[in-house]
Design a protein around this motif. Structure first.
Motif, PDB file in Angstrom:
ATOM      1  N   TYR B  34       0.831  -1.212   0.000  1.00  0.00           N
ATOM      2  CA  TYR B  34       0.000   0.000   0.000  1.00  0.00           C
ATOM      3  C   TYR B  34       0.862   1.258   0.000  1.00  0.00           C
ATOM      4  O   TYR B  34       0.651   2.168  -0.809  1.00  0.00           O
ATOM      5  N   ASP B  35       1.836   1.320   0.909  1.00  0.00           N
ATOM      6  CA  ASP B  35       2.685   2.517   1.002  1.00  0.00           C
ATOM      7  C   ASP B  35       3.419   2.770  -0.318  1.00  0.00           C
ATOM      8  O   ASP B  35       3.456   3.895  -0.812  1.00  0.00           O
ATOM      9  N   LEU B  36       3.989   1.708  -0.871  1.00  0.00           N
ATOM     10  CA  LEU B  36       4.694   1.835  -2.150  1.00  0.00           C
ATOM     11  C   LEU B  36       3.751   2.336  -3.241  1.00  0.00           C
ATOM     12  O   LEU B  36       4.082   3.241  -4.015  1.00  0.00           O
ATOM     13  N   THR B  37       2.559   1.721  -3.296  1.00  0.00           N
ATOM     14  CA  THR B  37       1.602   2.072  -4.347  1.00  0.00           C
ATOM     15  C   THR B  37       1.100   3.500  -4.185  1.00  0.00           C
ATOM     16  O   THR B  37       1.015   4.257  -5.158  1.00  0.00           O
ATOM     17  N   ALA B  38       0.790   3.878  -2.938  1.00  0.00           N
ATOM     18  CA  ALA B  38       0.264   5.225  -2.689  1.00  0.00           C
ATOM     19  C   ALA B  38       1.312   6.283  -3.053  1.00  0.00           C
ATOM     20  O   ALA B  38       0.998   7.289  -3.708  1.00  0.00           O
ATOM     21  N   ASP B  39       2.549   6.052  -2.633  1.00  0.00           N
ATOM     22  CA  ASP B  39       3.624   7.000  -2.965  1.00  0.00           C
ATOM     23  C   ASP B  39       3.791   7.122  -4.473  1.00  0.00           C
ATOM     24  O   ASP B  39       3.943   8.227  -5.010  1.00  0.00           O
ATOM     25  N   ARG B  40       3.773   5.974  -5.143  1.00  0.00           N
ATOM     26  CA  ARG B  40       3.944   5.960  -6.601  1.00  0.00           C
ATOM     27  C   ARG B  40       2.792   6.710  -7.284  1.00  0.00           C
ATOM     28  O   ARG B  40       3.012   7.450  -8.246  1.00  0.00           O
ATOM     29  N   MET B  41       1.564   6.530  -6.790  1.00  0.00           N
ATOM     30  CA  MET B  41       0.412   7.196  -7.411  1.00  0.00           C
ATOM     31  C   MET B  41       0.487   8.712  -7.232  1.00  0.00           C
ATOM     32  O   MET B  41       0.150   9.462  -8.143  1.00  0.00           O
ATOM     33  N   ARG B  73     -12.347  18.621 -15.615  1.00  0.00           N
ATOM     34  CA  ARG B  73     -12.820  17.241 -15.463  1.00  0.00           C
ATOM     35  C   ARG B  73     -12.138  16.297 -16.451  1.00  0.00           C
ATOM     36  O   ARG B  73     -12.018  15.099 -16.189  1.00  0.00           O
ATOM     37  N   GLN B  74     -11.695  16.841 -17.610  1.00  0.00           N
ATOM     38  CA  GLN B  74     -10.997  15.992 -18.571  1.00  0.00           C
ATOM     39  C   GLN B  74      -9.682  15.487 -17.989  1.00  0.00           C
ATOM     40  O   GLN B  74      -9.321  14.316 -18.151  1.00  0.00           O
ATOM     41  N   ALA B  75      -8.966  16.361 -17.280  1.00  0.00           N
ATOM     42  CA  ALA B  75      -7.705  15.950 -16.648  1.00  0.00           C
ATOM     43  C   ALA B  75      -7.953  14.852 -15.623  1.00  0.00           C
ATOM     44  O   ALA B  75      -7.180  13.890 -15.506  1.00  0.00           O
ATOM     45  N   ILE B  76      -9.072  14.982 -14.885  1.00  0.00           N
ATOM     46  CA  ILE B  76      -9.432  13.970 -13.887  1.00  0.00           C
ATOM     47  C   ILE B  76      -9.774  12.648 -14.566  1.00  0.00           C
ATOM     48  O   ILE B  76      -9.349  11.574 -14.142  1.00  0.00           O
ATOM     49  N   ALA B  77     -10.548  12.733 -15.665  1.00  0.00           N
ATOM     50  CA  ALA B  77     -10.929  11.525 -16.410  1.00  0.00           C
ATOM     51  C   ALA B  77      -9.690  10.834 -16.995  1.00  0.00           C
ATOM     52  O   ALA B  77      -9.582   9.604 -16.981  1.00  0.00           O
ATOM     53  N   ASN B  78      -8.750  11.639 -17.521  1.00  0.00           N
ATOM     54  CA  ASN B  78      -7.524  11.063 -18.085  1.00  0.00           C
ATOM     55  C   ASN B  78      -6.717  10.324 -17.013  1.00  0.00           C
ATOM     56  O   ASN B  78      -6.220   9.225 -17.239  1.00  0.00           O
ATOM     57  N   TRP B  79      -6.593  10.941 -15.864  1.00  0.00           N
ATOM     58  CA  TRP B  79      -5.826  10.313 -14.773  1.00  0.00           C
ATOM     59  C   TRP B  79      -6.520   9.032 -14.309  1.00  0.00           C
ATOM     60  O   TRP B  79      -5.875   8.029 -14.028  1.00  0.00           O
ATOM     61  N   ARG B  80      -7.843   9.063 -14.275  1.00  0.00           N
ATOM     62  CA  ARG B  80      -8.587   7.866 -13.864  1.00  0.00           C
ATOM     63  C   ARG B  80      -8.308   6.693 -14.813  1.00  0.00           C
ATOM     64  O   ARG B  80      -8.353   5.531 -14.399  1.00  0.00           O
ATOM     65  N   GLU B  84      -1.261   2.648 -15.356  1.00  0.00           N
ATOM     66  CA  GLU B  84      -0.685   2.234 -14.069  1.00  0.00           C
ATOM     67  C   GLU B  84      -1.654   2.561 -12.914  1.00  0.00           C
ATOM     68  O   GLU B  84      -1.719   1.829 -11.919  1.00  0.00           O
ATOM     69  N   HIS B  85      -2.423   3.652 -13.084  1.00  0.00           N
ATOM     70  CA  HIS B  85      -3.412   4.018 -12.077  1.00  0.00           C
ATOM     71  C   HIS B  85      -4.554   3.005 -12.054  1.00  0.00           C
ATOM     72  O   HIS B  85      -5.065   2.648 -10.989  1.00  0.00           O
ATOM     73  N   LEU B  86      -4.960   2.530 -13.230  1.00  0.00           N
ATOM     74  CA  LEU B  86      -6.012   1.506 -13.307  1.00  0.00           C
ATOM     75  C   LEU B  86      -5.600   0.241 -12.555  1.00  0.00           C
ATOM     76  O   LEU B  86      -6.401  -0.357 -11.828  1.00  0.00           O
ATOM     77  N   ALA B  87      -4.327  -0.142 -12.718  1.00  0.00           N
ATOM     78  CA  ALA B  87      -3.820  -1.327 -12.010  1.00  0.00           C
ATOM     79  C   ALA B  87      -3.852  -1.091 -10.497  1.00  0.00           C
ATOM     80  O   ALA B  87      -4.229  -1.984  -9.718  1.00  0.00           O
ATOM     81  N   ALA B  88      -3.474   0.131 -10.074  1.00  0.00           N
ATOM     82  CA  ALA B  88      -3.478   0.455  -8.645  1.00  0.00           C
ATOM     83  C   ALA B  88      -4.904   0.468  -8.094  1.00  0.00           C
ATOM     84  O   ALA B  88      -5.152   0.047  -6.962  1.00  0.00           O
ATOM     85  N   GLN B  89      -5.852   0.951  -8.909  1.00  0.00           N
ATOM     86  CA  GLN B  89      -7.261   0.956  -8.475  1.00  0.00           C
ATOM     87  C   GLN B  89      -7.766  -0.469  -8.243  1.00  0.00           C
ATOM     88  O   GLN B  89      -8.459  -0.753  -7.254  1.00  0.00           O
TER      89      GLN B  89
END
Lengths: 128, 128
Positions: B34-41, B73-80, B84-89
């Protein structure tokens, strides 16, 4: 410490609502009075017209984030002007905080996830 | 632990911007990952187009609030949708969280306070 309503119990919340994001750095003074005052403010806020919910987390480093939810900006403005809340705000600036920032924001979409022994990946999505 | 940008350093932020309010209850599993993933995100989010800032607090009870700020909101949608973020989610839903709630909100007003040895009561106010 402050109470926090469950972020997931949203019975009766309207489609359109507002968040007040309060980010703060605690100073080193006034711990006992701070706890009393913070608890009292949550108790009072919960009894104001238009209050929906509150989530609050304080870290070991004195940084805290409190997000409260309200039906409209008028309810937020009324709470800001509440006599006892005004006194607490003044005390906060004199004693409790090195800095704080307050943002009022209109919620435009939300989604949530609840882990479950059967369905692990249920994700609710709502865009308004 | 996660890094947190100063909530007060707002050089170059636009008048209109959005907040993503992420409230979560950590489960008991996967602390190191978790710590590794959160820092990376956080590291990755800071490098995305449209990212403005992030504030994050985790309490002893496993409740955490992270608020990130974005230009639109487009920037938020892109990040979502970032791979790598999808994998973390997915990892978050499988391992890290009992529940979470994510709200996207448009900031409509803000004010801040900074304690000062000379002027204790300076309060900036902005309404948009």
């Amino acid at each position: 410490m402050m109470e926090t309503d469950s972020a997931l119990d949203k019975n009766g919340w309207p489609e359109r609502y507002f968040a007040v994001i309060f980010t703060a750095q605690r100073s080193l003074s006034g711990d006992d009075i701070y706890d009393l005052t913070a608890d009292r403010m949550v108790w009072l806020a919960q009894r104001q017209p238009g209050f929906l919910g509150v989530e609050s987390v304080g870290g070991d480093d004195g940084i805290g984030i409190t997000v409260s939810y309200w039906v409209d900006r008028q309810a937020i403005a009324n709470w800001r002007q509440h006599a006892e809340h005004l006194a607490a705000q003044a005390l906060g600036r004199q004693e409790f905080y090195d800095w704080y920032r307050i943002r009022v924001a209109e919620v435009v979409s939300e989604r949530s996830f609840i882990a479950d022994t059967i369905v692990k990946n249920s994700e609710l999505d709502r865009d308004i």
